[in-house]
Design an enzyme around this catalytic site. Structure first.
Site, PDB file in Angstrom:
ATOM      1  N   CYS A  50       0.826  -1.214   0.000  1.00  0.00           N
ATOM      2  CA  CYS A  50       0.000   0.000   0.000  1.00  0.00           C
ATOM      3  C   CYS A  50       0.856   1.257   0.000  1.00  0.00           C
ATOM      4  O   CYS A  50       0.481   2.271  -0.584  1.00  0.00           O
ATOM      5  CB  CYS A  50      -0.901   0.020   1.233  1.00  0.00           C
ATOM      6  N   ILE A 194      -6.636  -6.456   7.143  1.00  0.00           N
ATOM      7  CA  ILE A 194      -8.004  -6.628   7.632  1.00  0.00           C
ATOM      8  C   ILE A 194      -8.030  -7.590   8.820  1.00  0.00           C
ATOM      9  O   ILE A 194      -8.814  -7.407   9.767  1.00  0.00           O
ATOM     10  CB  ILE A 194      -8.933  -7.118   6.502  1.00  0.00           C
TER      11      ILE A 194
END
Length: 418
Positions: A50, A194
């Protein structure tokens, strides 16, 4: 051979550029094949997360090396070179080694000392091993970085406090909602980030969690651990209205949650506010969602202020970690230089052995033909001595002719002359 590290990260490029330069997992093999097809590249590892996209390379030095590699990166992603150059960093040899060690240790992360990056670096390295790794020096550099990261984590307090992008996302949720025990959270994706978010939410006793993922089996494993419901990605549109908080982190190349989808959800909720935290790159949520009333959209870049607040206790540990990295970089470069010398030594020894074998074979042949043994052995010793000292003798003579006393003394030392 030269070791290189080049790329962009959260410090040099906004998310809008990082998502364009990222390599999707399903096309990574193709990217590595294309990269290694470049004539100057001997080995390569692509790290794409990311917050960064980096190429770690072993290359042959050539003119316009930097331009050639930047051109490849731009051509592969259909980018304007000028846009990329403004954000690109380039590290070579000692600096490349140090950079990788800092990255693997979490010293270059958005969240100082975060442990997830080490797993991402290890995966990038493992992916490169699938028929792509060709340079032993590059492989050794990565193996060394793993041991350095472990040393940093065990010898310093760099990982003492729970700060990460996942933790920051949960901190943001707690700041906006008075209590998480009364809210419903929709998690989109089931990857490592997550997973961390879900565990943080469970610790804060969130009322209800829903996990939407492309692969149900993976999501179900996480759901069983944290007590969540699993739905398909295709059901997100219908179930979005139930969620007070949406946290998304997938590897999708296109947005999953669009403006229209959120508008419909808000209407069903009678405009009760929704918090959307998009920690994916490329982004999972269309940026236009942030313009909607009662939809509060945060990207990975927006989490920076929350993360900065939690860094104070890690900064002292980071100083210790930097000392370890500097020491280990120095040791690795010493090993690398020794490898270069080892190759020279092998070549020199091989050359001497060839001379020995050639002259010995001639001496044995002369003995078999009944020649005088003493004369043959004396001739062998004389020829062997002359052949072996021929090259050093020429160098000594040339240094003397040039009046180069420094070179002369170096040659004397290398020959063991007092």
């Amino acid at each position: 051979m030269t070791l290189l590290a080049l790329g962009i990260n959260h410090k040099t490029a906004p998310v809008s550029l990082r998502e364009r330069v990222s390599f999707s997992p399903d096309k990574l093999d193709q990217a590595l094949d294309s990269l290694l097809a470049q004539p100057m590249v001997q080995g390569g590892v692509v790290l794409s997360t990311c917050n960064r996209t980096e190429l770690y390379l072993s290359v042959e030095e050539q003119d316009n090396l930097q331009e050639a590699l930047i051109r490849w990166l731009c051509d592969y992603h259909n980018l304007n070179e000028e846009d990329l150059r403004k954000s690109l960093y380039w590290h070579q040899d000692n600096d490349a080694v140090s950079h990788l060690m800092r990255v693997a240790s979490g010293l270059d992360s958005l969240v100082l000392g975060e442990p997830q990056i080490l797993g991402q670096v290890k995966k990038a390295f493992a992916d490169s091993q699938k028929g792509h790794m060709k340079a032993s020096e590059l492989e050794r550099m990565f193996q060394k970085s793993f041991s350095v990261a472990k040393r940093v984590r065990t010898e310093t307090d760099i990982g003492a406090s729970a700060v990460s992008v996942a933790f920051a996302a949960c901190t943001l949720a707690r700041q906006i909602f008075e209590s998480l025990s009364t809210v419903t959270v929709l998690l989109v994706g089931a990857g490592e980030t997550i997973e961390l978010v879900a565990r943080h939410l469970r610790e804060h006793k969130v009322q209800k969690m829903i996990i939407a993922n492309r692969t149900r089996e993976r999501a179900q494993i996480l759901a069983d651990e944290v007590g969540a419901e699993v739905i398909a990605l295709s059901d997100v549109d219908e179930r979005l209205r139930e969620a007070d908080i949406i946290i998304s982190s997938t590897a999708s190349p296109l947005p999953i949650i669009g403006k229209g989808m959120v508008e419909r959800a808000l209407k069903s909720r009678r405009n009760q506010p929704m918090l959307l935290v998009d920690i994916a790159v490329p982004r999972d949520v269309e940026p236009e969602v942030g313009k909607l009333a009662n939809a509060y959209l945060y990207s990975v870049d927006d989490l920076q202020s929350i993360i900065s607040h939690n860094l104070a206790q890690r900064k002292a540990a980071a100083v210790e970690a930097e000392t370890i990295v500097a020491q280990e970089t120095s040791e690795f470069m010493a090993w690398l230089r020794a490898q270069s010398a080892s190759e020279t030594i092998r070549e020199y020894r091989s050359q001497a052995e060839q001379v020995r074998d050639e002259l010995t074979a001639k001496a044995l042949a002369a003995l078999e033909q009944g020649g005088d043994a003493q004369a043959i052995m004396q001739d062998l010793a004389w020829k062997l001595t002359n052949r072996l000292i021929h090259a050093p003798t020429k160098l000594l003579q040339q240094a003397a002719r040039d009046g180069d006393n420094e070179r002369l003394n170096i040659l004397r030392d290398s020959l063991g002359l007092e």
